[in-house]
Write a protein that holds these residues in place. Structure first.
Motif, PDB file in Angstrom:
ATOM      1  N   LEU A 173     -19.784  -0.848   1.347  1.00  0.00           N
ATOM      2  CA  LEU A 173     -18.665  -1.560   1.965  1.00  0.00           C
ATOM      3  C   LEU A 173     -17.617  -1.944   0.925  1.00  0.00           C
ATOM      4  O   LEU A 173     -16.412  -1.793   1.157  1.00  0.00           O
ATOM      5  CB  LEU A 173     -19.169  -2.805   2.696  1.00  0.00           C
ATOM      6  CG  LEU A 173     -19.801  -2.594   4.074  1.00  0.00           C
ATOM      7  CD1 LEU A 173     -20.286  -3.924   4.634  1.00  0.00           C
ATOM      8  CD2 LEU A 173     -18.835  -1.929   5.036  1.00  0.00           C
ATOM      9  N   GLU A 174     -18.059  -2.438  -0.228  1.00  0.00           N
ATOM     10  CA  GLU A 174     -17.076  -2.804  -1.254  1.00  0.00           C
ATOM     11  C   GLU A 174     -16.384  -1.561  -1.807  1.00  0.00           C
ATOM     12  O   GLU A 174     -15.176  -1.583  -2.070  1.00  0.00           O
ATOM     13  CB  GLU A 174     -17.729  -3.571  -2.395  1.00  0.00           C
ATOM     14  CG  GLU A 174     -16.699  -3.940  -3.458  1.00  0.00           C
ATOM     15  CD  GLU A 174     -17.144  -5.024  -4.402  1.00  0.00           C
ATOM     16  OE1 GLU A 174     -16.275  -5.745  -4.928  1.00  0.00           O
ATOM     17  OE2 GLU A 174     -18.359  -5.148  -4.621  1.00  0.00           O
ATOM     18  N   ALA A 175     -17.140  -0.474  -1.967  1.00  0.00           N
ATOM     19  CA  ALA A 175     -16.528   0.764  -2.455  1.00  0.00           C
ATOM     20  C   ALA A 175     -15.446   1.251  -1.496  1.00  0.00           C
ATOM     21  O   ALA A 175     -14.355   1.671  -1.917  1.00  0.00           O
ATOM     22  CB  ALA A 175     -17.597   1.831  -2.647  1.00  0.00           C
TER      23      ALA A 175
ATOM     24  N   SER B 156     -13.302   7.242  -2.778  1.00  0.00           N
ATOM     25  CA  SER B 156     -13.445   8.409  -1.914  1.00  0.00           C
ATOM     26  C   SER B 156     -14.828   8.454  -1.274  1.00  0.00           C
ATOM     27  O   SER B 156     -15.770   7.775  -1.723  1.00  0.00           O
ATOM     28  CB  SER B 156     -13.228   9.689  -2.720  1.00  0.00           C
ATOM     29  OG  SER B 156     -14.270   9.856  -3.668  1.00  0.00           O
ATOM     30  N   ALA B 157     -14.934   9.277  -0.221  1.00  0.00           N
ATOM     31  CA  ALA B 157     -16.225   9.452   0.442  1.00  0.00           C
ATOM     32  C   ALA B 157     -17.265  10.013  -0.528  1.00  0.00           C
ATOM     33  O   ALA B 157     -18.457   9.683  -0.448  1.00  0.00           O
ATOM     34  CB  ALA B 157     -16.076  10.373   1.646  1.00  0.00           C
ATOM     35  N   PHE B 158     -16.811  10.884  -1.452  1.00  0.00           N
ATOM     36  CA  PHE B 158     -17.742  11.440  -2.435  1.00  0.00           C
ATOM     37  C   PHE B 158     -18.341  10.343  -3.305  1.00  0.00           C
ATOM     38  O   PHE B 158     -19.550  10.322  -3.554  1.00  0.00           O
ATOM     39  CB  PHE B 158     -17.016  12.468  -3.315  1.00  0.00           C
ATOM     40  CG  PHE B 158     -17.851  12.945  -4.480  1.00  0.00           C
ATOM     41  CD1 PHE B 158     -18.826  13.902  -4.293  1.00  0.00           C
ATOM     42  CD2 PHE B 158     -17.651  12.411  -5.747  1.00  0.00           C
ATOM     43  CE1 PHE B 158     -19.603  14.325  -5.367  1.00  0.00           C
ATOM     44  CE2 PHE B 158     -18.421  12.830  -6.817  1.00  0.00           C
ATOM     45  CZ  PHE B 158     -19.392  13.796  -6.629  1.00  0.00           C
ATOM     46  N   LEU B 159     -17.500   9.419  -3.776  1.00  0.00           N
ATOM     47  CA  LEU B 159     -17.998   8.333  -4.612  1.00  0.00           C
ATOM     48  C   LEU B 159     -18.929   7.405  -3.838  1.00  0.00           C
ATOM     49  O   LEU B 159     -19.926   6.923  -4.385  1.00  0.00           O
ATOM     50  CB  LEU B 159     -16.834   7.538  -5.196  1.00  0.00           C
ATOM     51  CG  LEU B 159     -16.192   8.110  -6.465  1.00  0.00           C
ATOM     52  CD1 LEU B 159     -14.998   7.268  -6.884  1.00  0.00           C
ATOM     53  CD2 LEU B 159     -17.216   8.182  -7.591  1.00  0.00           C
TER      54      LEU B 159
ATOM     55  N   SER C 274     -16.291  -3.617 -10.876  1.00  0.00           N
ATOM     56  CA  SER C 274     -15.933  -2.298 -11.390  1.00  0.00           C
ATOM     57  C   SER C 274     -16.850  -1.229 -10.820  1.00  0.00           C
ATOM     58  O   SER C 274     -17.942  -1.517 -10.306  1.00  0.00           O
ATOM     59  CB  SER C 274     -16.021  -2.287 -12.921  1.00  0.00           C
ATOM     60  OG  SER C 274     -17.370  -2.437 -13.334  1.00  0.00           O
ATOM     61  N   LEU C 275     -16.422   0.013 -10.941  1.00  0.00           N
ATOM     62  CA  LEU C 275     -17.243   1.137 -10.483  1.00  0.00           C
ATOM     63  C   LEU C 275     -18.541   1.203 -11.276  1.00  0.00           C
ATOM     64  O   LEU C 275     -19.609   1.494 -10.711  1.00  0.00           O
ATOM     65  CB  LEU C 275     -16.467   2.449 -10.623  1.00  0.00           C
ATOM     66  CG  LEU C 275     -17.220   3.724 -10.203  1.00  0.00           C
ATOM     67  CD1 LEU C 275     -17.659   3.652  -8.740  1.00  0.00           C
ATOM     68  CD2 LEU C 275     -16.353   4.964 -10.447  1.00  0.00           C
ATOM     69  N   LEU C 276     -18.485   0.922 -12.569  1.00  0.00           N
ATOM     70  CA  LEU C 276     -19.702   0.918 -13.391  1.00  0.00           C
ATOM     71  C   LEU C 276     -20.682  -0.131 -12.890  1.00  0.00           C
ATOM     72  O   LEU C 276     -21.888   0.127 -12.808  1.00  0.00           O
ATOM     73  CB  LEU C 276     -19.339   0.643 -14.853  1.00  0.00           C
ATOM     74  CG  LEU C 276     -20.522   0.561 -15.827  1.00  0.00           C
ATOM     75  CD1 LEU C 276     -21.296   1.869 -15.848  1.00  0.00           C
ATOM     76  CD2 LEU C 276     -20.033   0.180 -17.216  1.00  0.00           C
ATOM     77  N   ALA C 277     -20.190  -1.305 -12.535  1.00  0.00           N
ATOM     78  CA  ALA C 277     -21.070  -2.357 -12.014  1.00  0.00           C
ATOM     79  C   ALA C 277     -21.708  -1.932 -10.701  1.00  0.00           C
ATOM     80  O   ALA C 277     -22.893  -2.207 -10.460  1.00  0.00           O
ATOM     81  CB  ALA C 277     -20.280  -3.653 -11.824  1.00  0.00           C
TER      82      ALA C 277
END
Length: 371
Positions: A10-12, A18-21, A72-75
């Protein structure tokens, strides 16, 4: 972990990834247990319950705290990986110790029936808790609250009795452990196939129901009700199963469960109304909710006691690997052949699993007591 599996995607999506991520983040929940389950299973066999479950709880705690402090994406990647690892590793330690507490085959099946209630309840409570906390307080606070259950685990785990572990031979003459030794045991291979068929049918159900709902014009609420019926059934059957397990033949419990699951998937494509599919989903939940305790109990009875943790890890590795690979296959097959053929393919797999059950339990040992 169930709360994380809702909150992280949900946060992403809210951040515009993107859907891929988003798919990659969902895969991160399974990839660490798939890669490291064997090592952790052997670690559990050496150390018993307390140290492994503390490590599992610590991983889950790290997931919550990391996401509470960063968006962050890393987190998000670290949170998903640590949460999936903590949950997967924790279940290996818990299931191994639960088996050690059993005094008979019937008691072992009863214990695993009680243990199986926890994931079903978590599947309802975790997403609900995450959703309410996100709406009321925001993502950072929600992740902080999801870090509390691992702390409860650390506290309650102290009440579990300590196990007397066998010391390794001092002369170094013990043979090295290999996964192939476990896979050479024929009943283990049959149980792993049965387990794969159950996991794959569970996944295909989650993949196909939204497709059928879209094709039939169901609202989001109706699709949600179908999944709720499935979840409710798995909880109900796991609450009732320990009360009757001493009177049930494990062989016929598995055959009836796999047969009901196959019948449910077979008739899905012919149903047009949401309430009909909900009833079918409920029966499917009853079927699959009955299978796992019998598989786990039998798996412990056909493998050496000093390798129970490793055996559970092998099962976890196959389960997590299937959860990674099968959705890709479903997407390819479903797009080209349609949802109905996908469901009927799993009917064939469940039928093959039923044949393995017949070969697994001779008439002389098909009772819960093992007599």
């Amino acid at each position: 972990m169930h709360g994380m599996r809702v909150a992280i995607p949900l946060e992403a999506l809210a951040k515009g990834y993107s859907a891929f991520l988003v798919g990659f983040l969902v895969a991160m929940f399974a990839i660490v247990p798939a890669l490291l389950a064997i090592a952790f299973g052997r670690f559990t066999d050496r150390c018993g319950y307390h140290l492994p479950v503390r490590l599992a709880a610590a991983l889950s705690l790290v997931a919550g705290l990391c996401l509470a402090m960063s968006d962050s994406l890393l987190a998000l990647c670290i949170g998903a990986a640590c949460s999936g690892a903590g949950s997967g590793f924790g279940m290996i330690a818990i299931q191994r110790t639960a088996s050690k507490m059993a005094s008979s085959a019937a008691t072992r099946l009863q214990i695993f029936s009680w243990i199986a209630i926890a994931p079903s309840l978590a599947g309802l409570i975790g997403p609900l808790l995450a959703g309410v906390m996100i709406d009321q307080f925001g993502y950072r606070q929600a992740f902080a609250i999801l870090a509390i259950p691992p702390l409860v685990t650390l506290f309650l785990s102290q009440r579990v009795p300590r196990e007397e572990l066998k010391k390794p031979l001092a002369n170094g003459s013990s043979q090295p452990r290999r996964v192939a030794d476990i896979l050479r045991i024929l009943p283990v291979r049959r149980l792993l196939f049965i387990n794969w068929a159950v996991v794959a049918s569970w996944d295909v159900h989650g993949f196909v129901v939204p497709i059928l709902g879209h094709q039939r014009g169901f609202s989001a609420t109706e699709v949600g009700a179908i999944f709720a019926a499935f979840g409710l059934a798995s909880i109900v059957v796991r609450l009732l199963l320990p009360l009757f397990v001493s009177r049930l033949s494990r062989k016929y419990l598995l055959l009836a469960s796999l047969g009901l699951a196959a019948l449910s998937l077979f008739i899905y494509p012919f149903l047009e109304l949401a309430w009909m599919i909900s009833i079918c989903a409920f029966s499917f939940g009853v079927a699959l909710g009955s299978v796992q305790p019998a598989i786990l109990a039998t798996l412990h009875e056909v493998t050496p006691s000093e390798r129970h943790g490793e055996t559970l890890a092998v099962r976890s590795m196959f389960t997590q690997g299937s959860m990674l690979a099968m959705p890709l296959l479903y997407g390819a097959v479903g797009a080209s052949l349609g949802a109905a053929l996908l469901l009927w393919g799993m009917v064939a797999a469940l039928s093959a699993a039923s044949w393995q059950v017949i070969r697994l339990y001779p008439r002389s040992v098909d009772l819960p007591s093992g007599e």
